[in-house]
Write a protein that holds these residues in place. Structure first.
Motif, PDB file in Angstrom:
ATOM      1  N   VAL A  29     -12.358   9.802   1.057  1.00 31.42           N
ATOM      2  CA  VAL A  29     -12.193  10.408   2.381  1.00 31.42           C
ATOM      3  C   VAL A  29     -10.822  10.071   2.951  1.00 31.42           C
ATOM      4  CG1 VAL A  29     -13.091  10.471   4.735  1.00 31.42           C
ATOM      5  CG2 VAL A  29     -14.676  10.365   2.801  1.00 31.42           C
ATOM      6  N   ILE A  30     -10.407   8.815   2.818  1.00 37.63           N
ATOM      7  CA  ILE A  30      -9.109   8.397   3.350  1.00 37.63           C
ATOM      8  C   ILE A  30      -7.972   9.052   2.575  1.00 37.63           C
ATOM      9  CG2 ILE A  30      -7.563   6.411   3.598  1.00 37.63           C
ATOM     10  CD1 ILE A  30      -9.979   4.743   4.344  1.00 37.63           C
ATOM     11  N   GLY A  31      -8.125   9.154   1.251  1.00 41.04           N
ATOM     12  CA  GLY A  31      -7.082   9.796   0.452  1.00 41.04           C
ATOM     13  C   GLY A  31      -6.900  11.258   0.815  1.00 41.04           C
ATOM     14  N   VAL A  32      -8.012  11.961   1.028  1.00 38.75           N
ATOM     15  CA  VAL A  32      -7.924  13.368   1.429  1.00 38.75           C
ATOM     16  C   VAL A  32      -7.365  13.489   2.841  1.00 38.75           C
ATOM     17  CG1 VAL A  32      -9.291  15.434   1.928  1.00 38.75           C
ATOM     18  CG2 VAL A  32      -9.741  14.108  -0.132  1.00 38.75           C
ATOM     19  N   ALA A  33      -7.728  12.551   3.711  1.00 35.39           N
ATOM     20  CA  ALA A  33      -7.173  12.563   5.069  1.00 35.39           C
ATOM     21  C   ALA A  33      -5.648  12.413   5.042  1.00 35.39           C
ATOM     22  CB  ALA A  33      -7.800  11.449   5.903  1.00 35.39           C
ATOM     23  N   LEU A  34      -5.159  11.529   4.166  1.00 33.86           N
ATOM     24  CA  LEU A  34      -3.716  11.357   4.026  1.00 33.86           C
ATOM     25  C   LEU A  34      -3.067  12.623   3.480  1.00 33.86           C
ATOM     26  CD1 LEU A  34      -1.230   9.493   4.130  1.00 33.86           C
ATOM     27  CD2 LEU A  34      -1.818   8.718   1.824  1.00 33.86           C
ATOM     28  N   PHE A  35      -3.699  13.226   2.479  1.00 37.80           N
ATOM     29  CA  PHE A  35      -3.167  14.455   1.884  1.00 37.80           C
ATOM     30  C   PHE A  35      -3.147  15.593   2.902  1.00 37.80           C
ATOM     31  CE2 PHE A  35      -4.102  18.506  -0.265  1.00 37.80           C
ATOM     32  CZ  PHE A  35      -2.972  18.617  -1.068  1.00 37.80           C
ATOM     33  N   GLU A  36      -4.256  15.765   3.615  1.00 37.17           N
ATOM     34  CA  GLU A  36      -4.339  16.841   4.587  1.00 37.17           C
ATOM     35  C   GLU A  36      -3.401  16.612   5.756  1.00 37.17           C
ATOM     36  OE1 GLU A  36      -8.359  17.455   5.757  1.00 37.17           O
ATOM     37  OE2 GLU A  36      -8.986  18.227   3.801  1.00 37.17           O
ATOM     38  N   GLY A  37      -3.260  15.345   6.179  1.00 41.78           N
ATOM     39  CA  GLY A  37      -2.326  15.053   7.260  1.00 41.78           C
ATOM     40  C   GLY A  37      -0.896  15.376   6.873  1.00 41.78           C
ATOM     41  N   THR A  38      -0.523  15.013   5.653  1.00 43.50           N
ATOM     42  CA  THR A  38       0.822  15.339   5.165  1.00 43.50           C
ATOM     43  C   THR A  38       1.024  16.842   5.081  1.00 43.50           C
ATOM     44  OG1 THR A  38       0.818  13.296   3.854  1.00 43.50           O
ATOM     45  CG2 THR A  38       2.468  14.961   3.292  1.00 43.50           C
ATOM     46  N   TRP A  41       0.835  -1.212   0.000  1.00 42.44           N
ATOM     47  CA  TRP A  41       0.000   0.000   0.000  1.00 42.44           C
ATOM     48  C   TRP A  41       0.865   1.255   0.000  1.00 42.44           C
ATOM     49  CZ3 TRP A  41      -0.129   3.738   3.894  1.00 42.44           C
ATOM     50  CH2 TRP A  41      -1.105   4.728   3.743  1.00 42.44           C
ATOM     51  N   LEU A  42       1.942   1.240   0.786  1.00 41.86           N
ATOM     52  CA  LEU A  42       2.831   2.400   0.841  1.00 41.86           C
ATOM     53  C   LEU A  42       3.499   2.625  -0.505  1.00 41.86           C
ATOM     54  CD1 LEU A  42       4.031   4.575   2.682  1.00 41.86           C
ATOM     55  CD2 LEU A  42       5.872   2.972   3.239  1.00 41.86           C
ATOM     56  N   ASN A  43       3.886   1.552  -1.176  1.00 34.45           N
ATOM     57  CA  ASN A  43       4.515   1.664  -2.495  1.00 34.45           C
ATOM     58  C   ASN A  43       3.533   2.255  -3.516  1.00 34.45           C
ATOM     59  OD1 ASN A  43       6.695   1.049  -4.497  1.00 34.45           O
ATOM     60  ND2 ASN A  43       5.129  -0.366  -5.264  1.00 34.45           N
ATOM     61  N   ARG A  44       2.286   1.780  -3.484  1.00 32.10           N
ATOM     62  CA  ARG A  44       1.275   2.319  -4.404  1.00 32.10           C
ATOM     63  C   ARG A  44       0.993   3.789  -4.091  1.00 32.10           C
ATOM     64  NH1 ARG A  44      -1.354  -2.586  -3.262  1.00 32.10           N
ATOM     65  NH2 ARG A  44      -2.818  -1.475  -1.899  1.00 32.10           N
ATOM     66  N   THR A  45       0.943   4.112  -2.806  1.00 34.61           N
ATOM     67  CA  THR A  45       0.667   5.493  -2.402  1.00 34.61           C
ATOM     68  C   THR A  45       1.775   6.431  -2.863  1.00 34.61           C
ATOM     69  OG1 THR A  45      -0.579   4.731  -0.463  1.00 34.61           O
ATOM     70  CG2 THR A  45       0.224   7.013  -0.438  1.00 34.61           C
ATOM     71  N   LEU A  46       3.018   6.001  -2.689  1.00 34.46           N
ATOM     72  CA  LEU A  46       4.144   6.838  -3.099  1.00 34.46           C
ATOM     73  C   LEU A  46       4.181   7.032  -4.613  1.00 34.46           C
ATOM     74  CD1 LEU A  46       6.962   5.474  -0.741  1.00 34.46           C
ATOM     75  CD2 LEU A  46       5.716   7.647  -0.561  1.00 34.46           C
ATOM     76  N   HIS A  47       3.561   6.109  -5.344  1.00 35.88           N
ATOM     77  CA  HIS A  47       3.473   6.237  -6.798  1.00 35.88           C
ATOM     78  C   HIS A  47       2.164   6.899  -7.241  1.00 35.88           C
ATOM     79  CE1 HIS A  47       6.804   3.331  -6.641  1.00 35.88           C
ATOM     80  NE2 HIS A  47       7.113   3.761  -7.856  1.00 35.88           N
TER      81      HIS A  47
END
Length: 342
Positions: A310-319, A70-76
């Motif tokens: 929602v989770i994708g935006v949460a990750l973006f906003e958290g970063t 999941w982390l690899n896909r997210t970083l890409h």
């Protein structure tokens, strides 16, 4: 200063790692079949097709392996598929974020300038009429629900006076931005219209920005006013300010050259975090004014149970928040050298 920045940079990966663990844990509560549906445009029609998707995304592997995948896909840039936006989550963020950034910047300018001006004015006229009015103004603004203020401004300035409409652009301006000779450089209408030499579109974009920017500004003026006033009252009682007065300097010079610069340290901290908070998307304000930014998109996603959006935006906003804290820490250390020693 360099050592301070290095220490903060070394902490950054640890915080981001913790953030990724929290986000992945939220996803892990879903069943493999539900998680598989988050990454594809059409749900699998048969059990065999579902198992194929689960195997393709490694959702049948141990959790540590799933996290690394999941982390690899997210970083890409693969955050899943947003059924609300009808496109990948990362593409939706790229498309909606410029609108929210534009609103945040146009709101932030009056928030800082008017908030600081009123705060300094209130502090230098402590317990007088100006101070009392400023405090009442801040209390009302701090406690006023943004959707109520937004609906009031819509009722007055749009429904009655027809001055400032909701949305981002009028129909004619939207059609003009879709012409082949109109180039989208940033996704922010006020910037792109100027770069394309279209002052008419710029004026129309400002008309649509006025009410949501006013709503955000009024609600947040109160915070900057209170912080500025409190900081100024603390600074003007310091010995070096009294020494400046004893030297015969005018009160204007004492305030502008000695008191106000030092009082701006906490204001810079609050202001920096406030700007990044606005950039994360103001859900209520964008929804009230039908302003198509990240806030309106994520509100619609939540209503449609679009979990991956929602989770994708949460990750973006958290970063974004983690990076904002880093920038504010560095700014604080620059403004106050004492912080560098801690």
């Amino acid at each position: 200063m360099t050592n301070y920045i290095i220490r903060r940079l070394l902490i950054l990966p640890i915080v981001l790692f913790g953030l990724s663990i929290v986000i992945f844990a939220m996803i892990s509560f879903l069943e493999p079949g539900e998680r598989a549906a988050l990454y594809i445009t059409q749900p699998p029609r048969t059990e065999a097709a579902l198992q194929l998707v689960i195997k393709q995304y490694g959702l049948d592997k141990p959790l540590p392996v799933q996290y690394l995948d999941w982390l690899n896909r997210t970083l890409h840039g693969d955050l899943g598929w947003s059924k609300t936006a009808g496109q990948p989550v990362m593409s939706a963020i790229i498309n909606f974020f410029p609108a929210t950034l534009e609103l945040a910047l146009w709101s932030f300018i009056p928030i800082i300038f008017i908030g600081v001006w009123l705060g300094v004015l209130a502090a230098t006229h402590q317990d007088k009429l100006i101070d009392q009015l400023a405090r009442v103004f801040s209390i009302i603004g701090y406690s006023f629900p943004s959707f109520v203020f937004g609906l009031m401004t819509l009722m007055i300035f749009y429904a009655k006076l027809q001055w400032f409409p909701p949305g981002r652009l009028d129909t004619w301006a939207t059609l003009a931005t879709q012409l082949p000779d109109y180039h989208v450089y940033t996704g922010m209408n006020t910037v792109d219209s100027l770069l394309n030499g279209r002052p008419d579109i710029f004026a129309d974009a400002l008309r649509h920005l006025f009410l949501p920017a006013l709503t955000l500004a009024y609600i947040n003026w109160a915070l900057i006013l209170r912080v500025t006033r409190s900081s100024m009252l603390d600074v003007i009682r310091q010995d070096y300010v009294n020494v400046a007065r004893a030297k015969g300097l005018s009160e204007r010079r004492v305030i502008n050259e000695h008191a106000r610069p030092n009082a701006m340290i906490p204001v810079a901290t609050i202001g920096g975090l406030l700007l990044f908070q606005l950039m994360n998307g103001v859900v209520i304000t964008e929804t009230v004014f039908d302003y198509h930014g990240m806030g309106l998109w994520i509100a619609q996603a939540a209503l449609q149970l679009d979990v991956i959006s929602v989770i994708g935006v949460a990750l973006f906003e958290g970063t974004l928040l983690v990076l904002a804290n880093l920038v504010v820490d560095v700014l604080y250390a620059y403004l106050d050298p004492r912080i560098r020693l801690t």
